[in-house]
Motif scaffolding. Structure first.
Motif, mmCIF file in Angstrom:
data_model
loop_
_atom_site.group_PDB
_atom_site.id
_atom_site.type_symbol
_atom_site.label_atom_id
_atom_site.label_comp_id
_atom_site.label_asym_id
_atom_site.label_seq_id
_atom_site.Cartn_x
_atom_site.Cartn_y
_atom_site.Cartn_z
ATOM 1 N N GLU A 88 14.105 3.167 4.465
ATOM 2 C CA GLU A 88 13.702 2.313 3.350
ATOM 3 C C GLU A 88 14.805 1.310 3.009
ATOM 4 O O GLU A 88 14.545 0.124 2.789
ATOM 5 C CB GLU A 88 13.401 3.175 2.128
ATOM 6 N N LYS B 194 14.385 -8.602 1.999
ATOM 7 C CA LYS B 194 15.053 -9.471 1.019
ATOM 8 C C LYS B 194 15.663 -10.678 1.705
ATOM 9 O O LYS B 194 15.539 -11.816 1.233
ATOM 10 C CB LYS B 194 16.124 -8.678 0.274
ATOM 11 N N ASN C 209 8.830 -10.516 -0.813
ATOM 12 C CA ASN C 209 8.825 -9.623 -1.961
ATOM 13 C C ASN C 209 7.742 -8.561 -1.775
ATOM 14 O O ASN C 209 6.598 -8.728 -2.203
ATOM 15 C CB ASN C 209 8.597 -10.410 -3.254
ATOM 16 N N ILE C 210 8.092 -7.470 -1.108
ATOM 17 C CA ILE C 210 7.149 -6.380 -0.823
ATOM 18 C C ILE C 210 7.778 -5.074 -1.284
ATOM 19 O O ILE C 210 8.950 -4.813 -1.007
ATOM 20 C CB ILE C 210 6.823 -6.300 0.683
ATOM 21 N N GLN C 211 7.001 -4.271 -1.983
ATOM 22 C CA GLN C 211 7.514 -2.994 -2.466
ATOM 23 C C GLN C 211 7.659 -2.013 -1.308
ATOM 24 O O GLN C 211 6.756 -1.859 -0.482
ATOM 25 C CB GLN C 211 6.577 -2.392 -3.517
ATOM 26 N N VAL C 212 8.824 -1.335 -1.250
ATOM 27 C CA VAL C 212 9.098 -0.334 -0.220
ATOM 28 C C VAL C 212 9.596 0.927 -0.917
ATOM 29 O O VAL C 212 10.452 0.867 -1.798
ATOM 30 C CB VAL C 212 10.147 -0.813 0.794
ATOM 31 N N LYS C 213 9.059 2.076 -0.538
ATOM 32 C CA LYS C 213 9.503 3.340 -1.116
ATOM 33 C C LYS C 213 9.472 4.424 -0.053
ATOM 34 O O LYS C 213 8.893 4.238 1.015
ATOM 35 C CB LYS C 213 8.623 3.731 -2.312
ATOM 36 N N ARG D 233 1.132 -4.842 0.303
ATOM 37 C CA ARG D 233 1.713 -4.728 -1.032
ATOM 38 C C ARG D 233 2.659 -3.544 -1.153
ATOM 39 O O ARG D 233 3.565 -3.556 -1.975
ATOM 40 C CB ARG D 233 0.598 -4.598 -2.081
ATOM 41 N N LEU D 234 2.442 -2.509 -0.351
ATOM 42 C CA LEU D 234 3.306 -1.328 -0.416
ATOM 43 C C LEU D 234 3.545 -0.786 0.986
ATOM 44 O O LEU D 234 2.605 -0.495 1.727
ATOM 45 C CB LEU D 234 2.674 -0.236 -1.287
ATOM 46 N N LYS E 186 14.301 -2.717 3.279
ATOM 47 C CA LYS E 186 14.403 -3.477 2.033
ATOM 48 C C LYS E 186 15.366 -4.654 2.182
ATOM 49 O O LYS E 186 15.076 -5.769 1.738
ATOM 50 C CB LYS E 186 14.881 -2.569 0.897
#
Length: 482
Positions: A409, A417, A422-426, A392-393, A413
């Protein structure tokens, strides 16, 4: 053999601890770089020797450096320890140490801020679950106020004179070294420290406070140039571009743009780690540049961050462009010449660095310490990892959480895409990886620290955040599992 492994293990742990401490010091300053730049611009324009001398607007200079910047550092230091409550108590404690001081209390702020955050954290842990219902806000507010007031009184009456005396002695020593023309020798320590990812700690934790004190006296400081100078790193990348081999040679031009114009110095560290003898090149370039800075009396008005040529020029005082540019050019030229000799004499291929085996051993030992049974290749190569379900992250972690991790990142990302995932990246500093992170990409030298912070996450050590092949393999594995 067992003895050698134990020695290496202790060495890795020692370096990780040093990086962690340095990262914490830098973590107090880096979030406030915008405030330092604001103060630097006001100083460059409105002091009597500035671009647009203005006595009225110049009144901002002293209060900002004496009060605003130290209190911001103290707040940030406290917040790193215990979130907002720690930040508030840290700021109150820092106020006690800046009032009445004759010099900017950056060192004092780095002491009182974290101390205030730690003490209020211990109080909260002590009363956790013991406060009667309905009295939580009362206890929270008064505990922070009382503890903050006590720390401010202690700092003002007892700690401030000690810290001020130490800071003045350190500043006088630095000035004496500069006047004796011995400052170029500091490159022997700075350049290897940068490659070990201690660059932010050296710059923001040690040199910046010395530089700011010197600016108050002389209107500029050479200390802002010692670590941020992009010249030695540029020379290494130019040498690889001309005399390198394979994909390393092909990647050098892009790295030059990111390092010299973008100011992300971390981009050239892997190029040195592949061939550690190149440390001689950056040390030589750094010493030559620093000697030129001393000879021409070069200096900046504030820390250029990031270390881009554009930031260097923005922080250059009126009439100081030629000395700064000359020092950077000399550093790049000397680093290039020494690096060229080393690369021309080297017979290995450009994709196989002499540190690969040591890096793989470090990753293997780290994995084994977590109870994983992996081969050296699997520990160091993200392509050897498997993912049982979609995370998830995903977090990219570097020393400061600003430059190289942000680039990684962005690349991942885009690939996620394009793959329809659809995975959150930070991106974050390695000391502040969020607990909910499930996958953490980080440099191999920071893997041990990342594992200490994110104990439940999968740590993916990589050599270069710009290596798209590592991300492509990772994304393909995720797509197969989805």
């Amino acid at each position: 053999m067992a003895t050698n492994v134990n020695v290496m293990d202790r060495s890795f742990k020692g370096k990780a601890a040093l990086q962690k401490f340095g990262g914490f010091l830098a973590g107090m300053v880096i979030p406030n770089i915008g405030a330092f730049i604001a103060w630097g611009l006001i100083t460059a324009f409105f002091i009597p020797t500035g671009w647009l001398p203005n006595a009225y607007l110049g009144k901002l200079v002293s209060p900002m450096i004496s009060y605003l910047l130290p209190i911001l550092i103290g707040y940030t230091g406290g917040k790193l320890v215990h979130d907002t409550r720690g930040g508030v108590v840290g700021a109150i404690a820092t106020a006690g140490i800046v009032v009445g001081a004759d010099i900017p209390m950056f060192l004092g702020a780095m002491i009182m801020g974290p101390l205030g955050g730690w003490l209020i954290k211990k109080f909260d842990e002590m009363v956790d679950g013991k406060v009667p219902t309905g009295f939580e806000m009362l206890v929270n507010n008064f505990s922070a106020g009382i503890l903050g007031a006590l720390l401010a009184l202690l700092a003002f009456s007892g700690i401030e004179p000690v810290v001020q005396g130490f800071s003045m002695a350190l500043g006088n020593l630095a000035i004496a070294v500069t006047n004796a023309h011995l400052l170029p020798l500091i490159a022997i320590f700075i350049e290897p420290g940068k490659v070990l990812f201690l660059n932010n700690a050296i710059n923001h934790g040690i040199l910046a406070p010395l530089g700011i004190e010197q600016v108050k006296q002389a209107g500029k400081s050479i200390f802002f140039l010692l670590e941020t100078d992009p010249g030695p790193g540029l020379g290494i990348l130019l040498a690889y571009w001309v005399y390198g081999k394979g994909t390393v040679k092909q990647s050098a031009p892009g790295a030059i743009i990111i390092q010299f114009f973008g100011g992300i110095h971390e981009i050239y560290f892997p190029y040195i780690l592949m061939k550690p003898l190149l440390l001689l090149a950056v040390i030589g370039g750094g010493m030559a540049a620093d000697f030129t800075f001393v000879l021409t009396k070069a200096g900046l008005v504030a820390t250029p961050s990031p270390g881009s040529i554009f930031a260097e020029m923005a922080m250059t005082p009126k009439g100081g462009f030629v000395p700064v540019l000359l020092g950077i050019a000399v550093g790049a030229a000397v680093s290039f010449l020494i690096g060229s000799v080393i690369l021309k004499r080297d017979k290995t291929e450009g994709d196989a660095g002499s540190l690969d085996a040591a890096n793989e051993m470090m990753s293997m030992m780290k994995a084994q310490s977590k109870g994983q049974n992996v081969s050296p290749r699997a520990a160091a190569d993200p392509s050897a990892k498997s993912v049982s379900e979609l995370p998830r992250l995903i977090v990219f972690a570097c020393e400061a959480g600003m430059g190289s991790s942000a680039m990684g990142e962005s690349i991942l990302k885009k690939q996620l895409k394009d793959a329809g995932l659809n995975i959150q990246v930070k991106h974050t500093p390695v000391n502040q990886i969020p607990p909910e992170a499930e996958v953490v990409f980080t440099q191999e030298s920071l893997a041990a620290r990342a594992a200490q912070v994110a104990r439940a996450a999968e740590i993916v050590p990589i050599k270069n955040f710009l290596d798209k092949t590592a991300y492509e393999t990772f994304v393909n594995e995720l797509r197969n599992r989805s």
